[in-house]
Structure formats: C-alpha cells, structure tokens
Motif scaffolding. Structure first.
Motif, PDB file in Angstrom:
ATOM      1  N   THR A   1       1.001  -1.278  -0.171  1.00  0.00           N
ATOM      2  CA  THR A   1      -0.156   0.140  -0.089  1.00  0.00           C
ATOM      3  C   THR A   1       0.943   1.193  -0.298  1.00  0.00           C
ATOM      4  OG1 THR A   1      -1.954   1.465   1.409  1.00  0.00           O
ATOM      5  CG2 THR A   1       0.052   0.138   2.678  1.00  0.00           C
ATOM      6  N   PRO A   2       0.395   2.729  -1.032  1.00  0.00           N
ATOM      7  CA  PRO A   2       1.296   3.488  -0.405  1.00  0.00           C
ATOM      8  C   PRO A   2       0.706   4.212   0.257  1.00  0.00           C
ATOM      9  CG  PRO A   2      -0.627   3.659  -1.816  1.00  0.00           C
ATOM     10  CD  PRO A   2      -0.880   2.490  -1.576  1.00  0.00           C
ATOM     11  N   LEU A   3       2.302   5.188   0.726  1.00  0.00           N
ATOM     12  CA  LEU A   3       1.722   6.546   2.588  1.00  0.00           C
ATOM     13  C   LEU A   3       1.696   7.557   1.279  1.00  0.00           C
ATOM     14  CD1 LEU A   3       4.518   3.898   4.624  1.00  0.00           C
ATOM     15  CD2 LEU A   3       2.171   4.038   4.326  1.00  0.00           C
ATOM     16  N   ARG A   4       1.148   8.167   1.719  1.00  0.00           N
ATOM     17  CA  ARG A   4       1.202   9.703   0.734  1.00  0.00           C
ATOM     18  C   ARG A   4       1.142  10.404   1.895  1.00  0.00           C
ATOM     19  NH1 ARG A   4      -0.741   8.725  -3.863  1.00  0.00           N
ATOM     20  NH2 ARG A   4      -1.799   6.532  -4.673  1.00  0.00           N
ATOM     21  N   GLU A   5       1.367   9.840   2.803  1.00  0.00           N
ATOM     22  CA  GLU A   5       2.737  11.655   3.371  1.00  0.00           C
ATOM     23  C   GLU A   5       3.516  12.159   2.525  1.00  0.00           C
ATOM     24  OE1 GLU A   5       2.018   8.431   4.921  1.00  0.00           O
ATOM     25  OE2 GLU A   5       0.634   8.434   6.558  1.00  0.00           O
ATOM     26  N   GLY A   6       3.107  13.435   2.551  1.00  0.00           N
ATOM     27  CA  GLY A   6       4.721  14.453   1.826  1.00  0.00           C
ATOM     28  C   GLY A   6       4.302  13.853   0.384  1.00  0.00           C
ATOM     29  N   GLY A   7       5.897  14.487  -0.247  1.00  0.00           N
ATOM     30  CA  GLY A   7       5.544  14.049  -1.739  1.00  0.00           C
ATOM     31  C   GLY A   7       6.270  13.123  -2.178  1.00  0.00           C
ATOM     32  N   SER A   8       6.754  12.199  -1.580  1.00  0.00           N
ATOM     33  CA  SER A   8       7.660  11.309  -1.945  1.00  0.00           C
ATOM     34  C   SER A   8       7.089   9.883  -2.622  1.00  0.00           C
ATOM     35  CB  SER A   8       9.061  10.649  -1.581  1.00  0.00           C
ATOM     36  OG  SER A   8       8.703  10.143  -0.412  1.00  0.00           O
ATOM     37  N   LEU A   9       5.648   9.607  -1.281  1.00  0.00           N
ATOM     38  CA  LEU A   9       5.538   8.628  -1.921  1.00  0.00           C
ATOM     39  C   LEU A   9       5.642   7.309  -1.675  1.00  0.00           C
ATOM     40  CD1 LEU A   9       3.216   8.929  -5.832  1.00  0.00           C
ATOM     41  CD2 LEU A   9       2.458   8.985  -3.399  1.00  0.00           C
TER      42      LEU A   9
ATOM     43  N   ALA B   1       5.953   3.467   0.152  1.00  0.00           N
ATOM     44  CA  ALA B   1       5.171   2.606   0.054  1.00  0.00           C
ATOM     45  C   ALA B   1       5.289   1.631   1.041  1.00  0.00           C
ATOM     46  CB  ALA B   1       5.077   1.828  -1.372  1.00  0.00           C
ATOM     47  N   ILE B   2       4.988   0.145   2.326  1.00  0.00           N
ATOM     48  CA  ILE B   2       4.371  -0.499   2.349  1.00  0.00           C
ATOM     49  C   ILE B   2       4.985  -1.668   1.559  1.00  0.00           C
ATOM     50  CG2 ILE B   2       3.754  -2.385   4.156  1.00  0.00           C
ATOM     51  CD1 ILE B   2       2.470   0.410   5.168  1.00  0.00           C
ATOM     52  N   ALA B   3       5.981  -2.631   1.380  1.00  0.00           N
ATOM     53  CA  ALA B   3       5.877  -3.200   0.494  1.00  0.00           C
ATOM     54  C   ALA B   3       6.708  -4.729   1.468  1.00  0.00           C
ATOM     55  CB  ALA B   3       6.985  -3.063  -0.321  1.00  0.00           C
ATOM     56  N   GLU B   4       6.527  -6.053   0.460  1.00  0.00           N
ATOM     57  CA  GLU B   4       6.952  -7.326   1.452  1.00  0.00           C
ATOM     58  C   GLU B   4       8.111  -7.642   0.041  1.00  0.00           C
ATOM     59  OE1 GLU B   4       5.406 -11.799   2.543  1.00  0.00           O
ATOM     60  OE2 GLU B   4       3.783 -10.075   1.567  1.00  0.00           O
ATOM     61  N   ALA B   5       8.958  -8.102   1.393  1.00  0.00           N
ATOM     62  CA  ALA B   5      10.176  -8.682   0.882  1.00  0.00           C
ATOM     63  C   ALA B   5      10.521 -10.189   0.931  1.00  0.00           C
ATOM     64  CB  ALA B   5      11.396  -7.864   0.846  1.00  0.00           C
ATOM     65  N   ASP B   6      11.680 -10.572   0.010  1.00  0.00           N
ATOM     66  CA  ASP B   6      11.336 -12.156  -0.194  1.00  0.00           C
ATOM     67  C   ASP B   6      11.978 -12.760   1.470  1.00  0.00           C
ATOM     68  OD1 ASP B   6      14.234 -11.173  -0.391  1.00  0.00           O
ATOM     69  OD2 ASP B   6      14.829 -12.222  -2.496  1.00  0.00           O
TER      70      ASP B   6
ATOM     71  N   LEU C   1      17.638  -0.303  -7.740  1.00  0.00           N
ATOM     72  CA  LEU C   1      18.334  -0.475  -6.056  1.00  0.00           C
ATOM     73  C   LEU C   1      17.959   1.031  -5.291  1.00  0.00           C
ATOM     74  CD1 LEU C   1      20.558  -2.570  -4.527  1.00  0.00           C
ATOM     75  CD2 LEU C   1      22.003  -1.216  -4.377  1.00  0.00           C
ATOM     76  N   ASN C   2      16.925   0.436  -4.098  1.00  0.00           N
ATOM     77  CA  ASN C   2      16.164   1.129  -3.509  1.00  0.00           C
ATOM     78  C   ASN C   2      16.973   1.099  -2.085  1.00  0.00           C
ATOM     79  OD1 ASN C   2      13.731   2.470  -5.971  1.00  0.00           O
ATOM     80  ND2 ASN C   2      14.301   0.326  -5.901  1.00  0.00           N
ATOM     81  N   LEU C   3      16.376   2.063  -1.233  1.00  0.00           N
ATOM     82  CA  LEU C   3      16.329   1.846   0.053  1.00  0.00           C
ATOM     83  C   LEU C   3      14.817   1.674   0.995  1.00  0.00           C
ATOM     84  CD1 LEU C   3      18.865   2.457   2.559  1.00  0.00           C
ATOM     85  CD2 LEU C   3      17.547   4.287   2.664  1.00  0.00           C
ATOM     86  N   ALA C   4      14.846   0.385   1.583  1.00  0.00           N
ATOM     87  CA  ALA C   4      13.995   0.123   3.233  1.00  0.00           C
ATOM     88  C   ALA C   4      14.386   0.334   4.181  1.00  0.00           C
ATOM     89  CB  ALA C   4      13.461  -0.947   2.301  1.00  0.00           C
TER      90      ALA C   4
END
Length: 265
Positions: A18-26, A28-33, A100-103
């Motif tokens: 699901t997206p977290l729409r606080e702020g402008g960077s959008l 999201a909550i995501a599941e990883a492997d 590559l992103n950051l979480a």
C-alpha cells in the motif's frame, strides 16, 4: 573496543502492499523475499537518489550514536514488478525506480510520537537535536516529528530531508561550518539541556573511520549526475569531508541551538 563497519542487507521486493501518501515522495509498505514488511523509499521519487543517500547516511549515523532507527536495507526492484499495478502514478514511480532502492523495517503497531503526551529525557532529546544539527535535518518539527513510539521506546525515521546542501553543492565546504538556524523549530529543542555533554561524547564516537564506513555504504549507482565530481569516489569523498568538517566545528551549531533554546517560550 573493536570497530565493526556497518553493513546493509539486500532484499528483493516481491509485493507492493500500500502507498503511504504522507509527503511528496510516495513511499510504500512493501513485502520482500525475506517475508518482512518494509517502508520502501523509491529512487524514482521526488528528490531521487539524493533523498536515499540522506536517509542512509542519516540513519546509520544515528545508529552509530546509539539512537534507535529501524533496520535499513537495500531493496532491489525488478523491471517486471510494476507491470500489473493499475494506478498509473504508482506504475510510473515503480518503472523509474528499477534497481536498488532503500527501505526501513516496518514497525508494526508503532504510533506517531506526540510531544504533548510523551517526552524523552534531556540526554536523549539533546542527542537527537545534536544529530539533526549535524545533518541539517529540517524535518523534525512539531508538525512532522518523524519519530515513532514502538514498544515504549523512541525511534527515529525519515532522514531524507537531511543534508539539504547536496541538492546544489553550492559552496558546500563553507556550508559545513554554518550554524543550523532551523534548529529553532525542532520539536525537542526545549528539552535539549545537555548539548555540551552530548557534543563531547558524539564527537568521540563519530571518528573519521566511522564516517568513512557509513558513507562507503552508498552505492555507486546513486552517486551520479553531478558535474562537480569526476566519479563516484570523488562524490563520496565530498560527503565525508562535509561531515568531518561539520563534526570538527560542532561548537558552531551547538551554540546556535543553545541560543535558540533560550528564546523558546
């Protein structure tokens, strides 16, 4: 005590929750492997990889100082990941963030820190104010504290707005020695009564070795697009020099914070 350089795990994103729409960077909550949920910060959003660099450096410096920060991981996003996403805005974001992103590890059940209900002790407040002065983090105000209460402890999140000098790199060496005037708006400033003691301790912890090991975590692929630097290592060295210079001259931002505290009613 032996120094152990920090390391970040790499996970693969398998599900956009699901997206977290606080702020402008959008984010999201995501599941990883690894079967964990993360708050995913996208390199294709808003300020791009610079926000991820600030998040990584800021979070790991906070951790080195003993502050609580959710685990940071590199999150790999496959090219095919966003093809089934029906929301066009999110689909574009996913396409722009392949690689590559950051979480941050998702703290399930955490609540937003409310300064009117919970107040940290003076040492902890001073540590956080000192950190944000070092990082020039403008985003820890009463309106948006970027802190969570989880299991009755205070956790720091979202350092993407820190190190704002790197959005232009104009006179960055001079900026390293400037006071952080925005500290006047810091949500914890009234409680930060131990800045001198925290300053002495923090400067001992944040040695050149520690700073270099943290900045070394930044992937080469995020260090691009700046005409001021010939290559990623030169780019990386600029971050190191900025931080070490700022630590060396911390008395400047400590004085600014103490003066600002005196004006807080």
């Amino acid at each position: 005590m032996d120094f152990r350089p920090p390391q970040l795990r790499t996970v693969n994103v398998i599900r956009y929750v699901t997206p977290l729409r606080e702020g402008g960077s959008l984010p999201a909550i995501a599941e990883a492997d690894d079967n964990f949920l993360y708050v995913l910060k996208f390199r294709g959003a808003g300020q791009g990889s610079k926000a991820l660099i600030a998040e990584l450096i800021g979070g790991e410096i906070a951790r080195a100082l003993g502050l609580k920060v959710p685990e940071l991981v590199f999150a790999n996003l496959d090219e095919a990941f966003g093809r089934t996403e029906p929301d066009e805005e999110i689909q574009d974001l996913l396409k722009a963030s392949v690689g590559l992103n950051l979480a941050l590890h998702y703290l399930s059940g955490a609540i937003t820190f409310d300064p009117t209900i919970n107040q940290p002790n003076h040492q902890l407040a001073s540590q956080i104010v000192w950190l944000d002065c070092l990082l020039t983090n403008v985003d820890r105000t009463p309106r948006n504290t970027n802190m969570l209460t989880w299991h009755k402890e205070l956790w720091l999140i979202d350092h993407g707005a820190a190190l704002y000098f790197h959005h232009s790199w104009h006179n960055w060496e001079e900026q390293a020695k400037r006071p952080f005037v925005q500290v006047k708006d810091h949500v914890l400033l009234p409680l930060a009564t131990e800045l001198d003691e925290v300053d002495a301790t923090s400067k001992t912890i944040l040695s050149a070795e520690v700073i270099r090991s943290i900045v070394a975590l930044v992937p080469d692929e995020w260090l691009t697009g700046e005409s001021s630097f010939q290559n990623a290592q030169e780019y990386r060295e600029a971050y190191i020099k900025f931080l070490l210079t700022r630590i060396e001259h911390s008395d400047i931002f400590v004085k600014e914070a103490k003066n600002a505290a005196e004006t807080v009613i």
